[in-house]
Structure formats: C-alpha cells, structure tokens
Design an enzyme around this catalytic site. Structure first.
Site, PDB file in Angstrom:
ATOM      1  N   LYS A  33       0.803  -1.221   0.000  1.00  9.37           N
ATOM      2  CA  LYS A  33       0.000   0.000   0.000  1.00  9.37           C
ATOM      3  C   LYS A  33       0.837   1.273   0.000  1.00  9.37           C
ATOM      4  O   LYS A  33       0.458   2.261  -0.638  1.00  9.37           O
ATOM      5  CB  LYS A  33      -0.962   0.018   1.184  1.00  9.37           C
ATOM      6  CG  LYS A  33      -0.303   0.178   2.549  1.00  9.37           C
ATOM      7  CD  LYS A  33      -1.342   0.222   3.646  1.00  9.37           C
ATOM      8  CE  LYS A  33      -0.684   0.317   5.016  1.00  9.37           C
ATOM      9  NZ  LYS A  33       0.017   1.580   5.226  1.00  9.37           N
ATOM     10  N   THR A  34       1.979   1.258   0.712  1.00 11.04           N
ATOM     11  CA  THR A  34       2.812   2.462   0.743  1.00 11.04           C
ATOM     12  C   THR A  34       3.324   2.793  -0.656  1.00 11.04           C
ATOM     13  O   THR A  34       3.321   3.948  -1.080  1.00 11.04           O
ATOM     14  CB  THR A  34       3.993   2.284   1.711  1.00 11.04           C
ATOM     15  OG1 THR A  34       3.497   1.942   3.009  1.00 11.04           O
ATOM     16  CG2 THR A  34       4.806   3.565   1.817  1.00 11.04           C
ATOM     17  N   ASP A 219      -3.484   7.505   5.177  1.00  6.37           N
ATOM     18  CA  ASP A 219      -2.976   6.151   5.394  1.00  6.37           C
ATOM     19  C   ASP A 219      -3.487   5.607   6.735  1.00  6.37           C
ATOM     20  O   ASP A 219      -3.830   6.375   7.641  1.00  6.37           O
ATOM     21  CB  ASP A 219      -1.447   6.177   5.372  1.00  6.37           C
ATOM     22  CG  ASP A 219      -0.841   4.791   5.238  1.00  6.37           C
ATOM     23  OD1 ASP A 219      -1.591   3.848   4.922  1.00  6.37           O
ATOM     24  OD2 ASP A 219       0.383   4.663   5.436  1.00  6.37           O
ATOM     25  N   GLU A 220      -3.531   4.299   6.871  1.00  9.64           N
ATOM     26  CA  GLU A 220      -3.974   3.626   8.107  1.00  9.64           C
ATOM     27  C   GLU A 220      -5.331   4.170   8.567  1.00  9.64           C
ATOM     28  O   GLU A 220      -5.553   4.454   9.751  1.00  9.64           O
ATOM     29  CB  GLU A 220      -2.926   3.800   9.217  1.00  9.64           C
ATOM     30  CG  GLU A 220      -1.538   3.302   8.872  1.00  9.64           C
ATOM     31  CD  GLU A 220      -1.432   1.783   8.774  1.00  9.64           C
ATOM     32  OE1 GLU A 220      -2.460   1.110   8.997  1.00  9.64           O
ATOM     33  OE2 GLU A 220      -0.344   1.277   8.475  1.00  9.64           O
ATOM     34  N   GLN A 250      -7.098  -4.975  10.297  1.00 12.04           N
ATOM     35  CA  GLN A 250      -5.979  -4.574  11.143  1.00 12.04           C
ATOM     36  C   GLN A 250      -6.345  -3.401  12.057  1.00 12.04           C
ATOM     37  O   GLN A 250      -5.477  -2.667  12.527  1.00 12.04           O
ATOM     38  CB  GLN A 250      -4.768  -4.211  10.281  1.00 12.04           C
ATOM     39  CG  GLN A 250      -4.221  -5.376   9.479  1.00 12.04           C
ATOM     40  CD  GLN A 250      -2.937  -5.036   8.758  1.00 12.04           C
ATOM     41  OE1 GLN A 250      -1.870  -4.906   9.356  1.00 12.04           O
ATOM     42  NE2 GLN A 250      -3.033  -4.882   7.443  1.00 12.04           N
ATOM     43  N   ARG A 594       2.772 -10.682  10.448  1.00 14.33           N
ATOM     44  CA  ARG A 594       4.096 -10.047  10.574  1.00 14.33           C
ATOM     45  C   ARG A 594       5.188 -11.001  10.086  1.00 14.33           C
ATOM     46  O   ARG A 594       6.317 -10.572   9.813  1.00 14.33           O
ATOM     47  CB  ARG A 594       4.408  -9.695  12.037  1.00 14.33           C
ATOM     48  CG  ARG A 594       3.505  -8.683  12.727  1.00 14.33           C
ATOM     49  CD  ARG A 594       3.249  -7.456  11.912  1.00 14.33           C
ATOM     50  NE  ARG A 594       2.024  -7.617  11.140  1.00 14.33           N
ATOM     51  CZ  ARG A 594       1.682  -6.831  10.130  1.00 14.33           C
ATOM     52  NH1 ARG A 594       2.469  -5.862   9.747  1.00 14.33           N
ATOM     53  NH2 ARG A 594       0.555  -7.030   9.463  1.00 14.33           N
TER      54      ARG A 594
END
Length: 735
Positions: A33-34, A219-220, A250, A594
């Site tokens: 996504k970044t 973002d987030e 998340q 992770r």
C-alpha cells in the site's frame, strides 16, 4: 505513461490511476500500500499535472511520514518536497500555530504530554479538594480523552451524565479544560479537536485549507477516531478528492479511540465511492496467509477479502505447548540463539501484554542473546530529559504553569514548597499565570525568597532574548546547564547514574542541532509528537521483543507469538463482548501476518499472573487454524528432551508426540477439569450499591451490562479505582 508504473499489479494500477472523487482502498497486510500511495502522488504530479502544493498525505507516525517523504523524493525528485506529508498531529500543529488566535488562544501555545496532563490533574485535585478515593487521576484523564475523541465538550458530557459520579467527571473535565486554556496549552487530543473547532467556526480558514489540499490521502484509515474523521471530512468537503487507505482487519486500536466504523461505513457516508481491494501479498508464504485468512474469516464485522500470494507455500506453522511460562520463554530464546547465528534482527517475539516481556528479557540476558525491548520507557519521558525540556518550554511559553512548577526549584535554589504555594495562591487570586505572578513576587508575600525568584525570572528572560536573536538551541541548552548547575546535581545520585543521565542530555543536544537557529517551538513540537515505535532501530542486530499492538506495520523473517492461551489471548475481558473479541482476533491476524517465512505459536498450560498460578486452555485462535497447516508439539517435562529434525534445523529440544486434536484443547485442562462459569439469572446488587471483592476490597457499582455469557460489572473500588469484571468471576458481595 512513465515506466515507473509497470511493476504494479492490475489492482495497484487501478488504485493509482483512480484519482477523482472518493476512493476506499482496502489494502491487506503486505499488499504494497505504501508503494501505491507513492505512485499515486507521482501520477497526480507527472501525469495529471497537479501542483504538489495541492496534495496532502496524512499518516499516524513520524516514522511513516518520513519514509513516505523519502520515497516520494526518489520517485519524482525535488517536486516531492512540496507535498504535504505529515502525521495528523503535526498537521494540526501547523494549522493551529497559524490560526488558533481566531478561537481564543495565543499562537505560542505549549503541547502537554501525558506526564504534563497528570501533573495538571494533580494540581486540580489538590486545589479543589477532590476525593482521590472516588476519582483517580488516570481514570479521569482517560475519560476526558475518550470524550475528545468523540468531539464531546464538557457541557455535552454533563448533559449525558447519568449519576453523580459522571457529573463529577464532567466538572473535572471542565476544570481541566479551563486550566489548559489558562496555561495556553493543548494536550494531544486538543490538537485534533481544536483544529476541528477552528474549521467549523472560521469558514474562511477552512476554505483556505480546502483550496490548498485539493487531493487528500489518508494512510492507516482504520485507526482514525471520530474527531480525525471529522477533520478529514471537512477538508475534503469542497473537492471530494479523498483516498483513504486501510484494512479493517488490522483495526486494533479501539483502546486509543479508533473507530472501525469509519472504514466500514465509508461507502455510506460519502457518495459515489470507488472501492478497490489489494489482496495480493508480497510478504508472507502461502501457509502463513492461509492461517491468517482462516482466523480472520470468523469475524462478522469486516469487509470481505482474502490474502493470496504467487510465492511459495513455505513451512508449516509450528505449534508448541509447554507446561509453564518459564519453559516457554526458555525455549523461545534458546531456539532463536540456535537458529539466528549472527542475524538476530530477523527474529521477533510478540506477546499480548507487556508483563510477558520479563521472562523473555531474563532469558535473553542469561543466554547472551542481544535484544531490544520496544515499548519501554520513552527517551523523552526520562527525568533529566523532562527537566531540560521543561526549561525550554518555560523559555518558549511563560504561560505554561506545569513546566514552570517542574523546574522552579530544580536544581534546588532555595525556592521551597511554601514559597511556591504562596505564589500559586497569588496567581489564582489575580487570575494571572504563575510566571507573571513570579515576575511581581514581592506582592505575593514571599519575603526573602523574592530575590531568588527574581534571579530565576531574570535567567529565563535572558534566554528568551537569546532565542529572539536566533541563538541555536544546542548552545542555549549548554549555557542553561552551566548557569543552573544541573549537570553537577545529577551526580548527587551517584557517579554511574549521573554519567548515564548526562549522556542522555548529550543525546538531546545532538537532536537539537537538527534545527535552525531560534526554532525552539519547532524543536519542542517534534519531541512532543515522537511516537514510541519511532525509536525502533531496525538496523540493530538484536531480536525484537514487543507487544502485538506495537508490531503493526513491521515484518520479520521469523515470528514467535507467545502466550497463545485463553484468558491471555484473547484476553479474559474480551470474552463476553463480541466487539472486543473481534478486535482480539484482528490482533491475532496482525501478529500472524508479521511473519515472512516462519511462524511459531507457543503457549503454557500454567502461568503466574498477579502472583497466582493460572491454568489455561489453548487459544481459540489456534483452534481456528486448519490442522493441516500446523506442526504440533507438546513438551513432556517428565522425560528428558530428545532431539528431532524439522524444517527449522536439527537439535531442537522436542519429543514428538501424538498429534493433538484441536477439539481436545476446548474440552480439557492440563489438570483434567474444565473451568466453566454459569451465568446467573440475576444479581443481588444494583447500580449504586456498595460491594466487596476478595482482592480489591470495597467499591461502588457504576454500571451493569447484561452480556451474552455473563454480566459485565464496572466498579469504582476505594483503593484500586475503576475495574471492569464479569460477575461469575468477580463473586461480588453486596454490603
């Protein structure tokens, strides 16, 4: 079209090229996504010819903002420097520094951190003789924070209060806000709330920023609270070119005020939303992703999606069950030492609560395994750092009573508690700041201490003049330490302790050299806004120990999820709430994703908690993973370890046993009895009654919620403050 977009997959390209109108980008873990955000900004500038000045990108941590800025620069060069890339809080500081005078504050306001807030609340408790057995400072501040996250003012909270306790909270909220205003200070929540207030009360200011930010990316987004949603909504209202990027799976920060409904209901709140899903994962093996998908699909409150990869299947997930938590910690660290060789940075141990770190840390020290503990005492929370920053805050803003009270007699200069109390009383009586009262201290009846106070004020004014003349911050700190004799005072605690604290101050001075001459307010803003995760040194060759909450956004080759037990993970407090349990499951999903190559799940049949031995079932999240994805092992402590080979290498201290049926975990405990609590048909106490708990003593019942499996009871205990518990476990007795 530029070749920089060629490496994107089809869904990523769709996300990059869909620039007009509202866009909801559901970006699964490890889906890049970044990179999509960076290419989207590049596309707006290079292909759509949008002025970088008109693009805003908002994230949550300074670390993420810095990385985003660097990556934009690599993609498009110097033009990237003109894109607004900041955290929510840093953005709001900018808004308020320029325009907060429109809503009654001075532009040189101070930002209060959590310690400053507690100091202020203690002052209010003392000044208004608040009963500390009924109201606990931390609990009051938490409730105030919750109110601000929901944009609820003190008067609105008072209207909604259902009893005398909540009315008292509302009054404390009102007093706290008045004290902040008097000190010309804002806490972190205020940065968002006051910005919303500014935009709603000053349409010309809102119009200025709406025209400035014609394309907005967040973002987030799953981590936003109600106040942050309102802020972004106002900014995007004019041009409606807003792209929110996040993953509802998340969303794990409800305790910080995050509202998952912001992302789940985004399509209902805005018109003509483009929904794009990024489901291809570039991080983990197929087996790890299949495990994550199997767990998270049990949640009802989510957007449908499934992570997949073109990569290899990878090794099965290791499931290890131990007799005790000591054995669990010992095996984890020995296992890492055996496998890591010199690449310790590739390993992380994640756990549900900070308390679990102790055993792991002890084993690291004993076995000589280098580690870094994320989530410990923040550099900027250390006493010596807080003291120096309080001096700098006083120099920057004379209205900051909290900073002034911290250092007025540090190091000791003969201005004692009695003298300070007289000046405080004089300031309150005349409705002026403490600094102003000290400037005319001879009127406060402090006698001979007046000369000492004058010397202190003269010193502060001396440094203010130096800041006005653009003196650099590092030289200010050096001279300040010299004039006050602060460094010498550190050695009163001992040479080793003094040297350590001195080194910390030297590190603060190193930090201050990053700022231009006279930029004291900018320096103070950044150190106030630093997030704990920003301190992680990803280049250090050490294993990482951290909570699952702290691990979001990170990745490691090998991940251990420790303490996979009912009552610990998921936590006991979540068992009776559907919403809380689903958040715990999202936390498990975050932990699983992770891991890039290897995932090891560990649990203990018995664990010491609050001085008591607790017996636990295996976590339900383990049972939700398909058995064909798991290699299961039980440690037999009655026999000597035998070696077995596995995909992880040889020489691991395991005895292979008959595979464990997942269903057996749900039915029996290690000592042969099932721990079950039957829900009572009714309780023999009500809201307002005084009850007694075997451990916490007496308290007042504040709230009773009739849950599906048991009654959830909120009690304000005389000695321990507010606790939430389940009636079946608590066994409260009405007095």
């Amino acid at each position: 079209m530029s070749g920089i977009y060629d490496k994107l997959n089809d869904k990523q390209k769709q996300a990059v090229f869909t620039t007009e109108g509202p866009v909801l980008l559901l970006a699964g873990a490890g889906s890049g996504k970044t990179g999509v955000l960076m290419h989207r900004i590049a596309y707006l500038i290079e292909e759509k010819h949008i002025d970088p000045y008109n693009i805003m990108a908002i994230t949550f941590t300074n670390k993420a903002a810095k990385e985003m800025k660097e990556r934009i620069g690599k993609l498009i060069g110097e033009e990237g420097n003109f894109v607004w890339v900041m955290t929510f809080h840093s953005s709001c500081v900018r808004f308020l520094r320029r325009f907060i005078d429109r809503i009654g504050f001075d532009n040189s306001f101070t930002i209060y951190d959590s310690d400053d807030q507690r100091t202020l609340m203690k002052k209010i408790f003392k000044e208004y003789d608040i009963n500390s057995k009924v109201y606990k400072e931390r609990a009051v501040l938490n409730e105030i924070s919750n109110c601000k996250n929901e944009l609820m003012s003190p008067s609105e909270y008072m209207k909604s209060a259902i009893d005398s306790y909540e009315k008292g909270l509302a009054r404390l909220y009102e007093l706290y806000q008045s004290a902040l205003k008097k000190n010309n200070a804002l806490d972190f929540d205020d940065l968002i709330c006051r910005s919303v207030e500014l935009f709603e009360k000053c349409p010309e200011v809102l119009d200025y920023y709406q025209n400035r930010f014609r394309y907005i990316m967040v973002d987030e987004y799953q981590d936003t609270n109600t106040a942050q949603f309102r802020l972004i909504y106002l900014l995007a209202q004019k041009y409606k070119n807003i792209c929110v990027v996040g993953d509802d799976d998340q969303s794990i920060y409800k305790f910080r005020g995050a509202n998952i409904e912001n992302i789940l209901s985004f399509e209902e709140r805005l018109e003509n939303v483009n929904l794009i899903k990024l489901e291809q994962n570039y991080r983990s093996t197929e087996n790890i992703l299949d495990a994550a998908n199997a767990v998270i699909k049990n949640n009802r409150g989510r957007k449908d999606k499934r992570l997949w990869t073109e990569g290899e299947s990878g090794d099965n997930i290791e499931l290890r069950q131990f007799q005790t938590a000591n054995e669990e910690a010992d095996n984890i660290i020995k296992d890492i030492k055996n496998r890591a060789r010199q690449n310790f940075r590739d390993f992380a141990v994640l756990y549900r609560t900070n308390a679990q770190s102790r055993l792991l840390e002890e084993r690291c020290v004993t076995l000589g395994v280098p580690y870094q503990l994320i989530g410990g005492v923040n550099f900027y929370q250390r006493k010596e750092i807080k003291d120096v920053l309080a001096y700098l805050k006083t120099i920057a803003n004379g209205n900051d009573d909290i900073a002034l009270l911290r250092i007025i007699n540090v190091p000791k200069r003969g201005i004692g508690a009695t003298t300070i109390a007289k000046v405080v009383d004089y300031a309150n009586a005349n409705d002026i700041s403490l600094y102003d009262a000290m400037s005319i201290s001879e009127n406060a009846g402090v006698g001979k201490a007046s000369e000492k106070i004058k010397n202190f004020i003269d010193m502060i004014e001396y440094f203010r003049e130096k800041i006005d003349k653009k003196a650099n911050i590092s030289s200010i700190i050096d001279e300040l330490l010299d004039k006050t004799g602060y460094i010498e005072s550190l050695y009163d605690e001992g040479e080793i302790e003094g040297e350590s604290r001195k080194e910390n101050i030297e590190e603060l001075i190193n930090k201050s050299t990053e700022y231009e001459d006279g930029e004291l307010s900018l320096f103070l803003e950044e150190v106030s806004l630093v997030a704990d995760i920003d301190r992680m040194d990803e280049n250090a060759d050490r294993i990482t120990l951290m909570t699952l909450h702290g691990a979001k956004g990170l990745e490691f080759d090998t991940v251990y999820l420790a303490g996979m037990e009912e009552g610990l993970f998921p936590s006991a407090m979540s068992a009776n709430s559907k919403e809380d349990l689903e958040e715990e499951r999202r936390l498990a999903y975050v932990g699983i994703t992770r891991a890039k190559k290897n995932l090891i799940l560990t649990s203990a049949k018995q664990r010491m908690i609050n001085g008591e031995t607790r017996y636990s079932l295996m976590s339900r999240f383990v049972n939700e993973i398909p058995k064909e994805l798991l290699n299961k092992h039980v440690l037999d402590t009655e026999k000597r370890y035998t070696e077995r080979s596995s995909s992880f290498g040889e020489g691991l201290p395991w005895e292979t046993k008959t595979p464990i049926n997942n269903n057996n975990f749900e039915k029996t405990l290690s000592f042969g009895k099932q721990f079950k609590v039957e829900k009572a048909k009714s309780l023999d106490y009500n809201i307002g009654d005084t009850v007694k708990h075997i451990k916490f003593g007496t308290g007042k019942v504040l709230e009773i919620v009739d849950g599906e499996k048991d009654f959830e009871v909120k009690v304000n205990f005389d000695k321990f403050g507010i606790k939430k518990m389940y009636a079946g476990f608590a066994k409260l007795v009405k007095i």
